[in-house]
Structures are given as C-alpha cells and as structure tokens.
Design a protein around this motif. Sequence first.
Motif, mmCIF file in Angstrom:
data_model
loop_
_atom_site.group_PDB
_atom_site.id
_atom_site.type_symbol
_atom_site.label_atom_id
_atom_site.label_comp_id
_atom_site.label_asym_id
_atom_site.label_seq_id
_atom_site.Cartn_x
_atom_site.Cartn_y
_atom_site.Cartn_z
ATOM 1 N N ASP A 1 0.857 -1.178 0.000
ATOM 2 C CA ASP A 1 0.000 0.000 0.000
ATOM 3 C C ASP A 1 0.899 1.235 0.000
ATOM 4 O O ASP A 1 1.364 1.698 1.041
ATOM 5 C CB ASP A 1 -0.898 -0.010 1.239
ATOM 6 C CG ASP A 1 -1.945 1.095 1.214
ATOM 7 O OD1 ASP A 1 -1.724 2.110 0.524
ATOM 8 O OD2 ASP A 1 -2.979 0.941 1.892
ATOM 9 N N VAL A 2 1.167 1.763 -1.193
ATOM 10 C CA VAL A 2 2.126 2.853 -1.343
ATOM 11 C C VAL A 2 1.672 4.102 -0.594
ATOM 12 O O VAL A 2 2.465 4.740 0.108
ATOM 13 C CB VAL A 2 2.346 3.171 -2.832
ATOM 14 C CG1 VAL A 2 3.256 4.383 -2.996
ATOM 15 C CG2 VAL A 2 2.925 1.967 -3.553
ATOM 16 N N ASP A 3 0.389 4.474 -0.743
ATOM 17 C CA ASP A 3 -0.095 5.684 -0.087
ATOM 18 C C ASP A 3 0.039 5.586 1.429
ATOM 19 O O ASP A 3 0.457 6.538 2.094
ATOM 20 C CB ASP A 3 -1.551 5.942 -0.463
ATOM 21 C CG ASP A 3 -1.708 6.383 -1.910
ATOM 22 O OD1 ASP A 3 -0.741 6.940 -2.462
ATOM 23 O OD2 ASP A 3 -2.789 6.160 -2.487
ATOM 24 N N ALA A 4 -0.333 4.432 1.987
ATOM 25 C CA ALA A 4 -0.239 4.258 3.437
ATOM 26 C C ALA A 4 1.212 4.248 3.903
ATOM 27 O O ALA A 4 1.532 4.752 4.982
ATOM 28 C CB ALA A 4 -0.933 2.961 3.856
ATOM 29 N N ALA A 5 2.108 3.689 3.083
ATOM 30 C CA ALA A 5 3.532 3.660 3.444
ATOM 31 C C ALA A 5 4.101 5.069 3.501
ATOM 32 O O ALA A 5 4.828 5.424 4.439
ATOM 33 C CB ALA A 5 4.311 2.814 2.444
ATOM 34 N N ILE A 6 3.762 5.880 2.516
ATOM 35 C CA ILE A 6 4.252 7.259 2.492
ATOM 36 C C ILE A 6 3.692 8.036 3.672
ATOM 37 O O ILE A 6 4.414 8.791 4.344
ATOM 38 C CB ILE A 6 3.890 7.929 1.159
ATOM 39 C CG1 ILE A 6 4.744 7.328 0.029
ATOM 40 C CG2 ILE A 6 4.097 9.437 1.232
ATOM 41 C CD1 ILE A 6 4.380 7.829 -1.349
ATOM 42 N N PHE B 1 9.202 2.360 -2.589
ATOM 43 C CA PHE B 1 8.418 1.502 -1.730
ATOM 44 C C PHE B 1 7.975 0.210 -2.417
ATOM 45 O O PHE B 1 7.440 -0.679 -1.781
ATOM 46 C CB PHE B 1 7.194 2.250 -1.196
ATOM 47 C CG PHE B 1 7.537 3.308 -0.195
ATOM 48 C CD1 PHE B 1 8.503 3.083 0.776
ATOM 49 C CD2 PHE B 1 6.914 4.543 -0.229
ATOM 50 C CE1 PHE B 1 8.825 4.060 1.697
ATOM 51 C CE2 PHE B 1 7.234 5.531 0.682
ATOM 52 C CZ PHE B 1 8.192 5.287 1.649
ATOM 53 N N ARG B 2 8.193 0.114 -3.714
ATOM 54 C CA ARG B 2 7.893 -1.137 -4.405
ATOM 55 C C ARG B 2 9.032 -2.142 -4.282
ATOM 56 O O ARG B 2 8.903 -3.288 -4.672
ATOM 57 C CB ARG B 2 7.626 -0.859 -5.896
ATOM 58 C CG ARG B 2 6.268 -0.228 -6.161
ATOM 59 C CD ARG B 2 6.142 0.121 -7.629
ATOM 60 N NE ARG B 2 4.802 0.580 -7.930
ATOM 61 C CZ ARG B 2 3.816 -0.215 -8.348
ATOM 62 N NH1 ARG B 2 4.033 -1.499 -8.500
ATOM 63 N NH2 ARG B 2 2.634 0.280 -8.610
ATOM 64 N N SER B 3 10.181 -1.690 -3.773
ATOM 65 C CA SER B 3 11.348 -2.559 -3.764
ATOM 66 C C SER B 3 11.606 -3.134 -2.384
ATOM 67 O O SER B 3 11.176 -2.594 -1.372
ATOM 68 C CB SER B 3 12.590 -1.776 -4.214
ATOM 69 O OG SER B 3 12.963 -0.862 -3.223
ATOM 70 N N LEU B 4 12.331 -4.244 -2.329
ATOM 71 C CA LEU B 4 12.727 -4.823 -1.049
ATOM 72 C C LEU B 4 13.613 -3.866 -0.271
ATOM 73 O O LEU B 4 13.599 -3.853 0.955
ATOM 74 C CB LEU B 4 13.459 -6.154 -1.279
ATOM 75 C CG LEU B 4 12.597 -7.312 -1.764
ATOM 76 C CD1 LEU B 4 13.472 -8.524 -2.057
ATOM 77 C CD2 LEU B 4 11.546 -7.673 -0.730
ATOM 78 N N ALA B 5 14.370 -3.035 -0.991
ATOM 79 C CA ALA B 5 15.240 -2.082 -0.317
ATOM 80 C C ALA B 5 14.430 -1.114 0.530
ATOM 81 O O ALA B 5 14.867 -0.664 1.585
ATOM 82 C CB ALA B 5 16.080 -1.328 -1.344
#
Length: 235
Positions: A130-135, A173-177
Amino acid sequence: MPLPARVPAERPKSMRDHAYTHLRDAIVSGELAPGERLRDPELEAWLGVSRTPIREAIARLEAAGLVQTRRAKQTVVAPLDTRTALAAQRIAAALHALAVREAVPQLTSADLEAMSNANAAFAKALRLDDVDAAIAADDAFHDVAVRASANPLLPGLLEQVTPLLRRLERARFRSLAGRGSVADHDRIVELSAAGLADEAAAATLDNWSTLGRLLHLDDDGSAEDDPAASVAPTP
C-alpha cells in the motif's frame, strides 16, 4: 486535461493553501502526469476557487520544481527530474538529521511511542504493498522529530523539497530495499530513547540518503536506464 474527481465543496480556511495542497498531492501521486497542461478555468472548476489562489499555488509549485511555465504562459506539470530530486534528497536528509539532533533532548515517552506506532504502520503498509499508506506512515514517523525540535523554520524548508522526493519514493516503496527503512526507523527510535542525539541524527541522515542508491546511480552521478529515474512512478 483529465483531472481527478472534483474536490469536495467544503469551504477551506485558506483558499491559497487549499489550491496548493490539492495540486501538490495530485502531482506527487501521479494523478496529474508529467507534461500535463494546467489550465486555469479547469482548475477553478475542479478546486472550486478563483484564479488568484490558483496562480499563487502555481507559483509555490513552480518554486518547488513541480510545475513549469513555458512560452505563451502555458503551465505544465514538470517532468520527473532525477538530478533535481536527488539534490532535494540531500537537503531533506540534512534537515531531518537536524530535526532529530534538536528533538532528542526534548522527546517524551509519548513521542517515542508515536514513532514506534508510525513505524509499525509503515511496516504493515509495505507488507500490503500500500504505497499511499507507506508514504503517510513514513511522514508520520519523521514528523514527530520535526515537531519535537520546535524549530519553526523546518516545516517550511522541508515543504520546499519533500514533494519532489515523494514522487520518486513511490518507486522506492515497491522494492525490497524500501523495507530496510523499517529497521532504520527502529534504530533511530532506539538511539533517540537512549538520548544519543548525534548518533540518532547520523542514523536519520543515512536513512534519508538511501534514495540515491536505490535509483542505481552510476559512478558519474547519472541515472541508469531505470523507469523510476525518468518518468513519474505509478501507484
């Protein structure tokens, strides 16, 4: 110009801030794509405000590198410029490190708990992609120190550079890094709780300095053939 769904008609406290916030968020999220032309009549209908606050918002967005004014006064969404974003990243890293250094002596148990809770939300958002929630959770984590620092200049300075980074961090945020930031945050909380201001600031600087490495820069500082380096990442 395809615009997002119309902004609710609720009257904002500041028309200028209302226009700026909604335009900024639409650009950062990718709803308004690079090269998209911004026409005042369409923006007026979308935002429900007059031309004056829209022009003021556009001026702020241009100063932040999010829009560009071309010949014939055409305003367009700026391309995602990796070099400019990385310059902004270095400034943001230094500002957040300063915030932590100044905040550590003043952090309360409630502040530390808020940081830990934000990091837990961050980890959950990453697990769910969840990109928005991560940001939002990442912002909440770092905002604790910005507020606790009680430095009145930091919020405005960070607003000048953070939106450029958020466009790139959608790829991060899409990456494992990106998941490594959870451990970085835990370390910052640990050092802050121990009262180690300089060490916590150094950990914060390192956390914010990962973006360049994640963009796979080569030795001369130019970006490799990475879609995230040349176009706006999609949610």
